[in-house]
Design a protein around this motif. Structure first.
Motif, mmCIF file in Angstrom:
data_model
loop_
_atom_site.group_PDB
_atom_site.id
_atom_site.type_symbol
_atom_site.label_atom_id
_atom_site.label_comp_id
_atom_site.label_asym_id
_atom_site.label_seq_id
_atom_site.Cartn_x
_atom_site.Cartn_y
_atom_site.Cartn_z
ATOM 1 N N TRP A 18 -38.626 28.068 55.242
ATOM 2 C CA TRP A 18 -37.202 27.996 55.547
ATOM 3 C C TRP A 18 -36.680 26.622 55.166
ATOM 4 C CZ3 TRP A 18 -36.523 30.192 61.233
ATOM 5 C CH2 TRP A 18 -37.013 31.522 61.287
ATOM 6 N N LEU A 19 -35.426 26.568 54.770
ATOM 7 C CA LEU A 19 -34.775 25.281 54.582
ATOM 8 C C LEU A 19 -34.267 24.794 55.932
ATOM 9 C CD1 LEU A 19 -32.707 25.824 51.316
ATOM 10 C CD2 LEU A 19 -34.615 24.246 51.617
ATOM 11 N N SER A 21 -32.078 22.546 58.711
ATOM 12 C CA SER A 21 -30.674 22.206 58.890
ATOM 13 C C SER A 21 -30.419 20.809 58.338
ATOM 14 C CB SER A 21 -30.326 22.259 60.382
ATOM 15 O OG SER A 21 -29.051 21.711 60.618
ATOM 16 N N THR A 25 -28.315 23.017 53.307
ATOM 17 C CA THR A 25 -27.840 24.266 53.909
ATOM 18 C C THR A 25 -26.408 24.121 54.424
ATOM 19 O OG1 THR A 25 -28.743 23.683 56.104
ATOM 20 C CG2 THR A 25 -30.183 24.879 54.590
ATOM 21 N N VAL A 31 -26.886 27.901 50.028
ATOM 22 C CA VAL A 31 -27.768 28.870 50.673
ATOM 23 C C VAL A 31 -28.044 30.056 49.744
ATOM 24 C CG1 VAL A 31 -27.989 30.495 52.593
ATOM 25 C CG2 VAL A 31 -27.106 28.183 53.001
ATOM 26 N N ALA A 34 -30.511 29.050 47.260
ATOM 27 C CA ALA A 34 -31.834 28.960 47.889
ATOM 28 C C ALA A 34 -32.472 30.341 48.010
ATOM 29 C CB ALA A 34 -31.714 28.306 49.266
ATOM 30 N N TRP A 39 -36.464 31.369 48.972
ATOM 31 C CA TRP A 39 -36.689 30.902 50.346
ATOM 32 C C TRP A 39 -36.563 32.066 51.323
ATOM 33 C CZ3 TRP A 39 -38.231 25.965 51.492
ATOM 34 C CH2 TRP A 39 -38.200 25.052 50.435
ATOM 35 N N VAL A 42 -33.050 30.121 56.173
ATOM 36 C CA VAL A 42 -32.414 28.804 56.263
ATOM 37 C C VAL A 42 -31.971 28.575 57.693
ATOM 38 C CG1 VAL A 42 -31.546 28.907 53.878
ATOM 39 C CG2 VAL A 42 -30.048 29.593 55.772
ATOM 40 N N TRP A 44 -28.802 26.893 59.004
ATOM 41 C CA TRP A 44 -27.514 26.400 58.507
ATOM 42 C C TRP A 44 -27.232 25.019 59.099
ATOM 43 C CZ3 TRP A 44 -24.858 29.944 55.340
ATOM 44 C CH2 TRP A 44 -23.618 29.514 54.855
ATOM 45 N N GLN A 281 -40.163 24.458 58.117
ATOM 46 C CA GLN A 281 -38.852 24.109 57.580
ATOM 47 C C GLN A 281 -38.991 22.923 56.638
ATOM 48 O OE1 GLN A 281 -35.606 23.840 60.426
ATOM 49 N NE2 GLN A 281 -36.676 25.186 61.872
ATOM 50 N N CYS A 283 -36.910 20.094 54.005
ATOM 51 C CA CYS A 283 -35.644 19.468 53.641
ATOM 52 C C CYS A 283 -35.831 18.491 52.483
ATOM 53 C CB CYS A 283 -35.018 18.758 54.839
ATOM 54 S SG CYS A 283 -33.557 17.776 54.408
#
Length: 428
Positions: A18-19, A21, A25, A31, A34, A39, A42, A44, A281, A283
């Protein structure tokens, strides 16, 4: 082929990547790109009350390795600077278009129940799969009682979590701050408040470096700066430890964990999952290399799982937790010594210098008088197995640590007669 699909506290996704926060995102455009890249979900970028936050310029700084690779990343950006209405509309549209992907909405609001009661139905109406409570942001907006100002006080964590469970049917994930002495306390508080899961770590308070000509830290905002949130590969060891602490704590054992902190490849993800994370997650790695890195992450994890015979993530999730313990329970009778492969040794002498100057003087430097050739050998009787020589050696695999049978049974520090307080005969 291994199955990467997950069900994380009731939130389904085709893979565990997951991406987080963060800037990647912040809007539907990002998104969607992504999701097109592969992915699984996400979180958000954090929403708040209107009017939205106002950000400054510039916002990022970094710590670099020798080849200018970014090993640490600093961020002073605040939560979304776009209106709540715009964000909610885009979340609704993206979820309708990508129903199989996880969309979790990060929220950061004042410590007032009504503020949470007002926003939660609006988020739920978007069709989002869950919410993440941002109790970790270390910079900006503390005057509103938000971010780490909440996450550092377990009583607040429990209270706000309970409010959210009261006012929404969505799974509630509590994002924890690492800027605290004992990560177990807020994790326990989140569980007591009814949290469905926790995510960690958020960023670490930091100042990365200074411009010594202008005498101002980076990032420079008109001749001044501030502390920000530190992330990237450098924080991974801190994150792994905190994830493990929660996974092995009897009071939080079994609480789903979303692992965050320095994840940039499949191996990083596998390590977090082995220590109890149900998803991860990302980033910084996405910000530096783009969304396509997820393809390498998924492919690498699948190949590794296939090589080990793991069919699903559950087959190895938490598998390393049982081997993680307190120092006092380590085996005092275990012994290992360093072994130098003469075939691989390049005779640089770094192991010898490190051991001779700063360790246990356990490596012989032997010089052939006829040729001047140097050879390095370990003094097994003096070697304490500290691993320093292995770490300093520039040739991977040249120095290895070899277990030496002692013929002695397991004995931990609480049982060791050398311990003046060895009264309780504990076992791990």
């Amino acid at each position: 082929m291994a199955d990467l699909s997950i069900n994380f506290c009731g939130i389904k996704a085709p893979n565990p990547f997951w991406l987080a926060s963060a800037p990647p995102t912040d809007k539907a455009y990002n998104v969607i790109r992504a999701f097109e890249a592969g992915w699984g979900g996400v979180v958000w970028k954090t929403l708040g009350e209107d009017p939205p936050a106002v950000n400054v310029s510039s916002r990022y700084s970094a710590i670099y390795g020798k080849n200018r690779e970014v090993i640490g990343f600093n961020n002073i950006e605040l939560i979304t600077d776009r209106s709540l209405e715009l964000n909610l509309r885009e979340i609704t549209e993206v979820k309708k278009a990508w129903p199989d992907r996880a969309i979790v909405v990060s929220l950061m609001l004042p410590c007032e129940e009504q503020a949470w009661a007002d926003i939660l139905p609006k988020v739920e109406a978007t069709g989002a799969d869950g919410i993440e409570l941002n109790f970790g942001c270390p910079h900006g907006m503390p005057e509103r009682g938000m971010g780490s100002a909440v996450g550092q006080v377990p009583e607040y964590v429990e209270q706000v979590t309970a409010w959210c469970k009261k006012h929404t049917r969505l799974p509630v994930i509590v994002k924890l701050t690492p800027n605290i002495t004992d990560i177990r306390r807020p994790a326990r508080a989140a569980k007591a408040g009814g949290a469905d899961a926790v995510s960690l770590i958020n960023t670490i308070n930091s100042i990365t470096s200074l411009d010594l000509d202008r005498m101002v830290a980076y990032p420079n905002v008109g001749g001044a700066s501030t502390h920000g949130g530190y992330c990237g590969p450098a924080v991974k060891p801190v994150a792994l430890n905190m994830v493990a602490e929660i996974a092995r704590d009897p009071e939080t054992h079994g609480l789903p964990i979303s692992g965050i902190g320095g994840i940039g490849n499949w191996r990083d993800a596998a390590e977090f999952i082995a220590l109890g994370a149900g998803c991860v997650q990302v980033c910084t790695a996405a910000m530096l290399h783009g969304f396509r890195i997820v393809q390498e992450m998924k492919d690498g994890l699948e190949r590794w799982m296939d090589s080990k015979g793991y069919k699903t993530l559950d087959d190895f999730m938490g598998k390393a937790v049982g081997n993680t313990t307190d120092w006092k329970f380590l085996n005092m009778n275990y012994k290992s010594v360093a072994h130098i492969s003469q075939d691989d040794c390049i005779k640089c002498g770094r192991c010898y210098v490190a051991c001779e100057d700063t360790s246990h003087q356990s490596i012989f430097q032997l010089v052939d008088e006829a040729t001047g050739t140097r050879t390095y050998k370990v003094n097994d009787d003096e070697c304490v197995g500290c691993n320093l020589c292995e770490i300093t050696c520039p040739v991977q695999g040249c120095i290895t640590m070899v277990a030496v049978p002692t013929g002695k049974p397991y004995m931990n520090w609480t049982q060791d007669p050398r311990n003046p307080r060895a009264e309780i005969k504990e076992t791990a």
